[in-house]
Write a protein that holds these residues in place. Sequence first.
Motif, mmCIF file in Angstrom:
data_model
loop_
_atom_site.group_PDB
_atom_site.id
_atom_site.type_symbol
_atom_site.label_atom_id
_atom_site.label_comp_id
_atom_site.label_asym_id
_atom_site.label_seq_id
_atom_site.Cartn_x
_atom_site.Cartn_y
_atom_site.Cartn_z
ATOM 1 N N ASN A 192 0.797 -1.228 0.000
ATOM 2 C CA ASN A 192 0.000 0.000 0.000
ATOM 3 C C ASN A 192 0.828 1.275 0.000
ATOM 4 N N GLY A 216 0.734 1.817 -7.175
ATOM 5 C CA GLY A 216 -0.561 1.592 -6.566
ATOM 6 C C GLY A 216 -1.201 2.874 -6.073
ATOM 7 N N PRO A 248 -5.256 4.129 -6.489
ATOM 8 C CA PRO A 248 -5.574 3.406 -5.252
ATOM 9 C C PRO A 248 -6.896 2.666 -5.296
ATOM 10 N N TYR A 272 -6.891 -1.309 -5.201
ATOM 11 C CA TYR A 272 -6.506 -2.150 -4.071
ATOM 12 C C TYR A 272 -7.728 -2.921 -3.590
ATOM 13 N N SER A 328 -5.085 -4.104 1.712
ATOM 14 C CA SER A 328 -3.955 -3.196 1.809
ATOM 15 C C SER A 328 -2.780 -3.604 0.940
ATOM 16 N N ASN A 329 -2.654 -4.889 0.638
ATOM 17 C CA ASN A 329 -1.511 -5.348 -0.137
ATOM 18 C C ASN A 329 -1.866 -6.210 -1.338
ATOM 19 N N THR A 330 -3.123 -6.251 -1.744
ATOM 20 C CA THR A 330 -3.499 -6.977 -2.958
ATOM 21 C C THR A 330 -4.077 -5.992 -3.963
ATOM 22 N N TYR A 331 -3.708 -6.162 -5.179
ATOM 23 C CA TYR A 331 -3.962 -5.145 -6.187
ATOM 24 C C TYR A 331 -4.314 -5.798 -7.527
#
Length: 571
Positions: free
Chosen positions: A373, A378, A382, A385, A388-391
């Motif tokens: 994040n 990213g 935003p 997302y 918080s850490n998968t995109y």
Amino acid sequence: MAMRRWNRTCDSLRVENRMTVFLGSPSMKSKRARRWPILALSVALTASLLASPRGGEPSAEPGSRISYLVQGDDVAAAARAVRDVGGEVTHELGIIRAVAAELTAEQANAIAGRPGIAKVYSDRTARVAGTPQPDTVYPTLIGAARLHDEGITGSGVAVAVLDTGTWDGYWISRNTRSNWRILAEYDAIADVVDYETSDGYGHGTHVSSIIVSSGKTKKTKLYNGIAPDADLVTVRAFDDTGAGTYADVIRGLDWVVANKDAYNIRVLNLSFSAPPRSHYWDDPLNQAVMAAWQAGIVVVASAGNTGPESMTIGVPGNVPYVITVGAMSDAVTPADLGDDFLASFSAAGPTVEGFVKPELVAPGGHMLGIMRNTHALGLEHPEFYLTSNTYVMSGTSQSAAVVSGVAALLLSADPTLSPDEVKCRLMSSARPAVDDGGALAYSVFQQGAGMVHAYDAVYSGARGCANNGLDIDLELGAGIHFGGRANRKPDGSYYLMGLEGDGFIWSDTFIWNDGFVWSESFIWNDGFVWTDAFIWSDTFIWSDAFIWSDAFVSNNGLTAAVSVNTWVEQE
């Protein structure tokens, strides 16, 4: 209605006019807007090679230093020539017998005339850019999940990812047994091996996670990565804004080849693309890529996000030896195999030298991966997302990552396979998109042999169906170069000499239907004879006016600046 099944994706690199000199050896002469308005990742290595001193002075203030790439008989000769004229060597690029150097135009002119100096090129600045969207079913879609169930997970194989670096989040840094699997992290920009090298941009992290993530889906408990037990070697050649130079990329390639045995690097992922500015053999980055293939490394490159027009395959995807990958999409309906389609942005062939590209297509639309994040890419978008850490992101960069993971599975199952044999098995087991009548829905210039299928590739016994007629030793050692079967008719359509049936002729038309089915029973009656190569002659295919003018392609170097790739909408 028949339906297609591919989506799009890639990356675009911006190139700014920096100059670098290569001193090289004479032997090396040589993208339906759909329901979701999302931008696809564009990571194309856009570069500008300015003319060599003999081909025209680069734009710079008199007496100022700029960056050049200089090729000579060997690195020592190139470095000595630079120092003799008072220049400064910044990179030693042994993989192409060259150095990068800071020189004035006058110093570069002096070097160009020395014995043992083959070429003086300008360096390029490249920029990575991208945007995203969701999907974590690609291991199932291409049959990799079946291999995981059988215990084939990529163990014993190291994949090198040359990109913006890699964040060592848990699912990336640990395999399925929670063992650390990042073997080395090399920063080609700073020229240091650092086990804490980070990724400030995020592109390299996303690509790496598609290849090796050992995380599992919440519902099905299947692995998110294609090769969740493969080892990882990360090479940072692009900075925290996604920018890099030819010199840094080539130095990264040089390091990979030099350390392949130490880390058992069998696969190299190159998720970037730049517009070709010369024949494939004359591009110094391509020369380094060919050296990696010659060294026994399976090189997987993205086709680029510059489609759908013909002849849009980028560098280094235009290298005939390597495995070049285009993008398809599942139309956000992974359970419906009848609405998948080819991404309109996915670059298409043929190459200027007549080779069919891409070899394969792979999932590249709304690909779910890992992106911290705090990563700059990213934060630019935003809204993509999921946690918080998968995109979610799209591009042929992601497609290349899928195929790199599949290559690791093949080599894990059979470590004896050569790069040519891996390429053959991937192509022979691919599933082409077909219409209701069973005919090819896309030309081979758009889909190659079809969509990659990991399970069938691992259990394929195919041999001798890739790179026939090519000789990497002659290419790099004797300066013998090659052309493929593609040609163009007076009406502008493309065809394959000796193979003018359906699917082998294309008039640059991109048909937008709802999708097509990927056939596992399609029979290539002519095999892969279109992969055959011939020794190149200047009069072999295209007319001189069709490619580059003599002022652009010359023995003295490459000219002309390039623009940055633009964002593409999600399909």
